[in-house]
Enzyme design. Structure first.
Site, PDB file in Angstrom:
ATOM      1  N   HIS A 273       0.819  -1.219   0.000  1.00  0.00           N
ATOM      2  CA  HIS A 273       0.000   0.000   0.000  1.00  0.00           C
ATOM      3  C   HIS A 273       0.861   1.280   0.000  1.00  0.00           C
ATOM      4  CE1 HIS A 273      -3.028  -2.882   0.660  1.00  0.00           C
ATOM      5  NE2 HIS A 273      -3.101  -2.854   1.967  1.00  0.00           N
ATOM      6  N   LYS A 413      -0.982  23.682   4.074  1.00  0.00           N
ATOM      7  CA  LYS A 413      -0.633  24.461   5.269  1.00  0.00           C
ATOM      8  C   LYS A 413       0.258  25.622   4.862  1.00  0.00           C
ATOM      9  CE  LYS A 413       0.997  22.362   8.859  1.00  0.00           C
ATOM     10  NZ  LYS A 413       1.689  21.313   9.649  1.00  0.00           N
ATOM     11  N   LEU A 432      -9.483  21.771   1.123  1.00  0.00           N
ATOM     12  CA  LEU A 432     -10.459  21.123   0.243  1.00  0.00           C
ATOM     13  C   LEU A 432     -10.879  19.818   0.912  1.00  0.00           C
ATOM     14  CD1 LEU A 432     -11.909  20.878  -2.512  1.00  0.00           C
ATOM     15  CD2 LEU A 432      -9.852  19.801  -3.386  1.00  0.00           C
TER      16      LEU A 432
HETATM   17  C1  BG6 Z   1      -5.011  -4.722   4.420  1.00  0.00           C
HETATM   18  C2  BG6 Z   1      -4.146  -5.209   5.541  1.00  0.00           C
HETATM   19  O1  BG6 Z   1      -4.362  -4.874   3.191  1.00  0.00           O
HETATM   20  O2  BG6 Z   1      -5.330  -3.357   4.630  1.00  0.00           O
HETATM   21  C3  BG6 Z   1      -4.824  -5.005   6.877  1.00  0.00           C
HETATM   22  O3  BG6 Z   1      -3.878  -6.581   5.339  1.00  0.00           O
HETATM   23  C4  BG6 Z   1      -5.261  -3.555   7.020  1.00  0.00           C
HETATM   24  O4  BG6 Z   1      -3.970  -5.357   7.936  1.00  0.00           O
HETATM   25  C5  BG6 Z   1      -6.054  -3.118   5.807  1.00  0.00           C
HETATM   26  O5  BG6 Z   1      -6.063  -3.466   8.188  1.00  0.00           O
HETATM   27  C6  BG6 Z   1      -6.382  -1.636   5.862  1.00  0.00           C
HETATM   28  O6  BG6 Z   1      -7.277  -1.316   4.849  1.00  0.00           O
HETATM   29  P1  BG6 Z   1      -8.185  -0.008   4.952  1.00  0.00           P
HETATM   30  O7  BG6 Z   1      -8.832   0.090   3.619  1.00  0.00           O
HETATM   31  O8  BG6 Z   1      -9.144  -0.248   6.074  1.00  0.00           O
HETATM   32  O9  BG6 Z   1      -7.273   1.121   5.256  1.00  0.00           O
END
Ligand code: BG6
Length: 524
Positions: A273, A413, A432
């Protein structure tokens, strides 16, 4: 008022209509160039239909897309897993997550009437043959398009994909396969998985989900950067001091740490992510918005990052807070599904450097953790101090904050003269906040956007195999070292901001935290 839906929005009946219209508009855009052929049957097959992901995410998402008329008219749904279930039993399992309104009951019945379920093993041919026969009966035409969603543990991945290829693919129509992380646990296992998939499917048949790529503000990064001259001209090492990308969750493993303990926060959140967000923040402007042009640029960013070492990182693991309530009293190690001497980090901070002309010397700080003080995901672009200060050191750095969740917002900011007779200066923001500015907009859940993309054949928001390869190259050595040497994470208290050492690392990485400014959501 209706309950909040899964992405925290509230909806009402009036809102439902405008939501559908708006969603349809966006679908036209997403699907530009793709024409759903209303006559061709589409079948969406969920493997692992009796599992958690299916009931909490996949079935609710399919229902919302169906409810809003966003799927091809001829779409039907078929679940597959080992448990012997009827569609009625499957429906009962999903019910708590479907968020059905009273006025939607007729449509909801319709949705379930288009569902089938097949119980079968993941090895052996019999179950898959029965599944294929069931799909053929549902489709009742010689031509059909099929989407296979693998909501499955990695242990059965290989078997299932081989059987999909040999038995279940449509012979007359397209086939697409959606897979969820984990895409391996290091460079070698990820390569083995990629090679395996490549031996069965073409790259454009494989949709690797990173659901952060389906979030509104993550998708907005391209527009923010490349449609605003003022930002594109300052988006470089001459102006930007550091970039901080944060993921925080206010809860721990909640007694279900078994999976997490095997993977840890680096594999669970940072390597996918946060790194995906980094590539979108840092990439050069792609030649066009074509998925491969974008992904080419993302890969180039990753290639310019060296593999991480222990010096680049801070690792933490939460301990219970004696003054907390419920789960907050418990340490990570109190979770019965976690081994007693586990050194798996539940918090990690990493400082990455992109060695190219635009970014050399600008620290990109990724930090993520469970059991922290709040739920938050955001990108913070911190600009340099103004040179030649005339305000006696009272001026603070500019920051552009892209708040992914909760409460999507973009705020800048900046310093301003305090209003009135005084000549003091103070921090303020240009704000925004979506809830405020786009009151009637419906922001679909990440899964809604991504599953719809699969129907449309748009790979823009999915991870390509070379991206994955580079991501693992950056993280594999450090992950192996952490595991081999059992590096002890720093304890931090449940509900806190994480280990103090992380703040120090941010400071050393040219990120200034003043603590004097708190962004207030104007709606609250
Ligand atoms: C998942 C992880 O990919 O993303 C989890 O495996 C985490 O541990 C989750 O809680 C978070 O997703 P979101 O969309 O709730 O931020």
């Amino acid at each position: 008022m209706e309950p909040a839906n899964k992405n925290g929005n509230t909806t009402n009946e009036e809102g439902t209509l405008s939501r559908i219209i708006k969603s349809l508009k966006s679908v036209e855009m997403v699907c530009e160039g793709t024409h759903f052929d209303g006559d061709i049957p589409h079948t969406f097959i969920t493997f692992g239909a009796s599992g958690d992901l299916a009931k909490k995410k996949i079935y609710p998402t399919l229902w919302w897309l169906f409810r809003d008329n966003l799927l091809p008219k001829s779409t039907k749904f078929c679940g597959y897993s080992r448990s012997h279930l009827t569609v009625k039993e499957l429906r009962q399992k999903c019910e708590p997550y479907m968020n059905v309104q009273k006025n939607e009951m007729e449509r909801y019945e319709q949705f379930w009437s288009l569902n089938e379920y097949v119980a079968g093993n993941y090895d052996g041919r019999t179950g898959y043959e029965f599944l294929t026969k069931t799909m053929e009966e549902m489709e009742s035409k010689s031509k059909a398009n099929r989407i296979f969603y693998l909501a499955l543990p990695p242990s059965v991945f290989e078997n299932v994909t081989v059987h999909i290829k040999n038995i279940c693919m449509s012979r007359n129509g397209w086939n697409r396969v959606i897979i969820e992380k984990p895409f391996g646990r290091d460079a070698a296992s990820s390569k083995a998985l990629s090679d395996h998939l490549a031996s069965l499917f073409t790259e454009d048949q494989i949709y690797r989900i990173d659901h952060y790529l389906g979030k509104e503000m993550v998708q907005n990064l391209m527009t923010i950067r490349f449609a605003n001259k003022i930002l594109s001209s300052t988006w470089n090492r001459e102006n930007i001091a550091s970039v901080l990308i944060t993921f925080k969750e206010p809860f721990g493993t909640q007694g279900r740490g078994g999976y997490f303990d095997e993977f840890g926060i680096i594999r669970d959140v940072m390597q996918n992510h946060l790194l995906q967000i980094l590539t979108l923040v840092a990439m050069e402007k792609p030649v066009s918005c074509h998925p491969d042009d974008i992904r080419d640029e993302k890969v180039k960013v990753l290639k310019n990052i060296r593999s991480l070492t222990l010096d680049d990182m801070v690792l933490g693991q939460y301990i219970g807070n004696p003054e907390g309530e419920g789960e907050a009293k418990l340490s990570y190690l109190d979770d019965k599904t976690v081994s007693k001497d586990s050194t798996t980090p539940t918090y990690a901070l990493a400082v990455l450097e992109i060695k190219n002309e635009r970014w050399e010397g600008v620290p990109f700080i990724l930090r993520c953790g469970k059991a922290l003080n709040e739920r938050k995901a955001e990108v913070r672009i911190q600009y340099h101090d103004v040179s030649g200060d005339i305000f006696e050191g009272n001026s603070k750095r500019n920051e552009l904050v892209i708040r992914v969740q909760p409460g999507e917002a973009l705020y800048f900011k900046m310093m301003t003269k305090s209003p009135g007779i005084t000549f003091d200066i103070e921090e303020t923001e240009m704000d925004l906040t979506y809830e405020h500015r786009y009151k009637d907009s419906y922001l679909p859940d990440a899964y809604e956007r991504l599953i719809l993309d699969v129907f449309c054949g748009s790979l823009m928001h999915f991870v390509r195999s070379d991206e994955l390869h580079e991501a693992w190259r950056i993280f594999t050595p450090i992950l192996h070292q952490i595991e081999k040497e059992r590096i002890k994470p720093i304890p931090y208290v449940y509900g806190s901001r994480g280990p103090k050492e992380a703040n120090k690392k941010c400071e050393q990485s040219n990120f200034k935290y003043y603590g004097s400014y708190v962004w207030k959501n104007p709606e609250k």
